[in-house]
Design a protein around this motif. Structure first.
Motif, mmCIF file in Angstrom:
data_model
loop_
_atom_site.group_PDB
_atom_site.id
_atom_site.type_symbol
_atom_site.label_atom_id
_atom_site.label_comp_id
_atom_site.label_asym_id
_atom_site.label_seq_id
_atom_site.Cartn_x
_atom_site.Cartn_y
_atom_site.Cartn_z
ATOM 1 N N MET A 104 102.266 57.293 26.843
ATOM 2 C CA MET A 104 103.355 58.188 27.261
ATOM 3 C C MET A 104 103.951 58.921 26.067
ATOM 4 O O MET A 104 104.177 60.125 26.078
ATOM 5 N N ALA A 105 104.183 58.149 24.977
ATOM 6 C CA ALA A 105 104.765 58.752 23.770
ATOM 7 C C ALA A 105 103.824 59.785 23.174
ATOM 8 O O ALA A 105 104.256 60.837 22.689
ATOM 9 N N ASN A 106 102.504 59.486 23.239
ATOM 10 C CA ASN A 106 101.518 60.432 22.709
ATOM 11 C C ASN A 106 101.522 61.724 23.511
ATOM 12 O O ASN A 106 101.403 62.827 22.953
ATOM 13 N N ASN A 107 101.631 61.595 24.847
ATOM 14 C CA ASN A 107 101.684 62.783 25.691
ATOM 15 C C ASN A 107 102.928 63.610 25.394
ATOM 16 O O ASN A 107 102.874 64.840 25.343
ATOM 17 N N LEU A 108 104.067 62.937 25.218
ATOM 18 C CA LEU A 108 105.312 63.635 24.925
ATOM 19 C C LEU A 108 105.238 64.335 23.579
ATOM 20 O O LEU A 108 105.652 65.495 23.439
ATOM 21 N N THR A 109 104.679 63.644 22.605
ATOM 22 C CA THR A 109 104.524 64.244 21.274
ATOM 23 C C THR A 109 103.670 65.503 21.346
ATOM 24 O O THR A 109 103.990 66.527 20.740
ATOM 25 N N ALA A 110 102.601 65.433 22.112
ATOM 26 C CA ALA A 110 101.714 66.595 22.250
ATOM 27 C C ALA A 110 102.426 67.749 22.952
ATOM 28 O O ALA A 110 102.293 68.914 22.541
ATOM 29 N N GLU A 111 103.194 67.428 23.998
ATOM 30 C CA GLU A 111 103.932 68.470 24.731
ATOM 31 C C GLU A 111 104.964 69.141 23.822
ATOM 32 O O GLU A 111 105.101 70.376 23.824
ATOM 33 N N LEU A 112 105.697 68.350 23.071
ATOM 34 C CA LEU A 112 106.731 68.901 22.188
ATOM 35 C C LEU A 112 106.113 69.712 21.054
ATOM 36 O O LEU A 112 106.625 70.769 20.681
ATOM 37 N N THR A 113 104.996 69.203 20.535
ATOM 38 C CA THR A 113 104.314 69.926 19.456
ATOM 39 C C THR A 113 103.872 71.301 19.931
ATOM 40 O O THR A 113 104.071 72.313 19.250
ATOM 41 N N GLN A 114 103.275 71.347 21.123
ATOM 42 C CA GLN A 114 102.820 72.624 21.676
ATOM 43 C C GLN A 114 103.999 73.570 21.903
ATOM 44 O O GLN A 114 103.911 74.771 21.601
ATOM 45 N N HIS A 115 105.098 73.022 22.420
ATOM 46 C CA HIS A 115 106.291 73.835 22.698
ATOM 47 C C HIS A 115 106.853 74.442 21.410
ATOM 48 O O HIS A 115 107.161 75.642 21.357
ATOM 49 N N LEU A 116 106.958 73.634 20.382
ATOM 50 C CA LEU A 116 107.535 74.114 19.120
ATOM 51 C C LEU A 116 106.570 75.032 18.382
ATOM 52 O O LEU A 116 106.986 76.039 17.796
ATOM 53 N N ASN A 117 105.278 74.693 18.421
ATOM 54 C CA ASN A 117 104.282 75.548 17.773
ATOM 55 C C ASN A 117 104.255 76.939 18.382
ATOM 56 O O ASN A 117 104.011 77.934 17.677
ATOM 57 N N THR A 128 114.068 61.160 30.896
ATOM 58 C CA THR A 128 114.666 62.468 30.627
ATOM 59 C C THR A 128 113.645 63.546 30.995
ATOM 60 O O THR A 128 112.487 63.474 30.579
ATOM 61 N N PRO A 129 114.038 64.555 31.783
ATOM 62 C CA PRO A 129 113.089 65.607 32.178
ATOM 63 C C PRO A 129 112.487 66.298 30.963
ATOM 64 O O PRO A 129 113.186 66.541 29.964
ATOM 65 N N LEU A 130 111.218 66.618 31.061
ATOM 66 C CA LEU A 130 110.508 67.241 29.939
ATOM 67 C C LEU A 130 111.151 68.563 29.493
ATOM 68 O O LEU A 130 111.297 68.786 28.286
ATOM 69 N N PRO A 131 111.552 69.461 30.417
ATOM 70 C CA PRO A 131 112.202 70.702 29.960
ATOM 71 C C PRO A 131 113.450 70.444 29.110
ATOM 72 O O PRO A 131 113.705 71.153 28.141
ATOM 73 N N ALA A 132 114.210 69.413 29.465
ATOM 74 C CA ALA A 132 115.413 69.082 28.695
ATOM 75 C C ALA A 132 115.038 68.562 27.309
ATOM 76 O O ALA A 132 115.694 68.885 26.307
ATOM 77 N N LEU A 133 113.973 67.757 27.238
ATOM 78 C CA LEU A 133 113.523 67.247 25.941
ATOM 79 C C LEU A 133 113.026 68.379 25.046
ATOM 80 O O LEU A 133 113.289 68.395 23.841
#
Length: 229
Positions: free
Chosen positions: A1-14, A36-41
């Motif tokens: 789960m943490a790996n998926n979140l890290t990947a999502e956040l990385t893509q968003h910030l990149n 916590t909802p992903l859009p909020a994170l």
């Protein structure tokens, strides 16, 4: 789960040309609340990253920082494609004398307000209880000190008036520069090639504002500007 979140956040910030360091991202992810909802994170991650010192929080690719020879004064002009993310360390109004800027600060200290681009001074009058007299408020140009994620610093001049670039902007605010014309080690910025990402470094901003009046007065004295004092 943490790996998926890290990947999502990385893509968003990149996608916003922000490349967070692994340590910063890991710290952020470990501090998130479950469910916590992903859009909020994503929004929170962006907000917090923009409030950091980019020299410690980003691991930038080479194309997102200034070239090593950007400060070569012998280079008359060059276009740096970018996009380059940098933070504002200082800004100076070069359209107003330093003493005039000191007077503006003192006006604010006396409780006088700003209306639009004019300072409104309320002058007490025994007959009508107060009259209002406007004073000129500068539109620039402005000289900024910018720093990229590798720590390189460069002066930039805003000659055309970029919305949001002024002496009231937050120190540590992040700018995204594209196709920037650098002339003799000074970046010439304009609305077409600058995007304000936002952000604020609280400690830097506080220190900058508290020391602004004294810096202006010292610089005015050194340069021999005429003042009212």
């Amino acid at each position: 789960m943490a790996n998926n979140l890290t990947a999502e956040l990385t893509q968003h910030l990149n996608s916003r040309h922000l490349y967070p360091a692994a340590a910063w991202l890991q710290s952020f992810v470990s501090g998130t609340r479950p469910n916590t909802p992903l859009p909020a994170l994503k929004q929170t991650a962006l907000f917090r990253l923009l409030a950091t010192d980019l020299t410690t929080s980003l691991q930038p690719p080479s194309h997102t920082v200034f070239p090593q020879d950007v400060l070569n004064p012998r280079t008359q002009t060059r276009i740096i494609a970018g996009p380059i993310v940098c933070q504002v360390l200082d800004i100076e109004d070069i359209g107003l004398s330093r003493w005039a800027q000191v007077e503006q600060i003192e006006a604010k200290e006396r409780g006088e307000t700003t209306k639009g681009r004019e300072i409104v001074r309320v002058v007490e009058d025994e007959h009508d209880g107060g009259t209002v007299a406007p004073a000129v408020h500068s539109r620039g140009p402005f000289k900024l000190l910018l720093q990229d994620a590798k720590g390189a610093k460069i002066y930039a001049i805003d000659l055309r008036g970029i919305q949001g670039v002024n002496t009231d902007m937050a120190m540590g605010a992040k700018l995204l520069l594209r196709n920037t014309d650098v002339r003799r080690a000074v970046a010439m910025i304009e609305p077409a090639n600058v995007q304000i990402l936002g952000g604020k470094m609280d400690a830097l901003d506080k220190a900058w504002r508290e020391g602004k009046k004294e810096r202006l007065m010292n610089a005015a004295k050194i340069s021999g500007e005429a003042g009212n004092g």
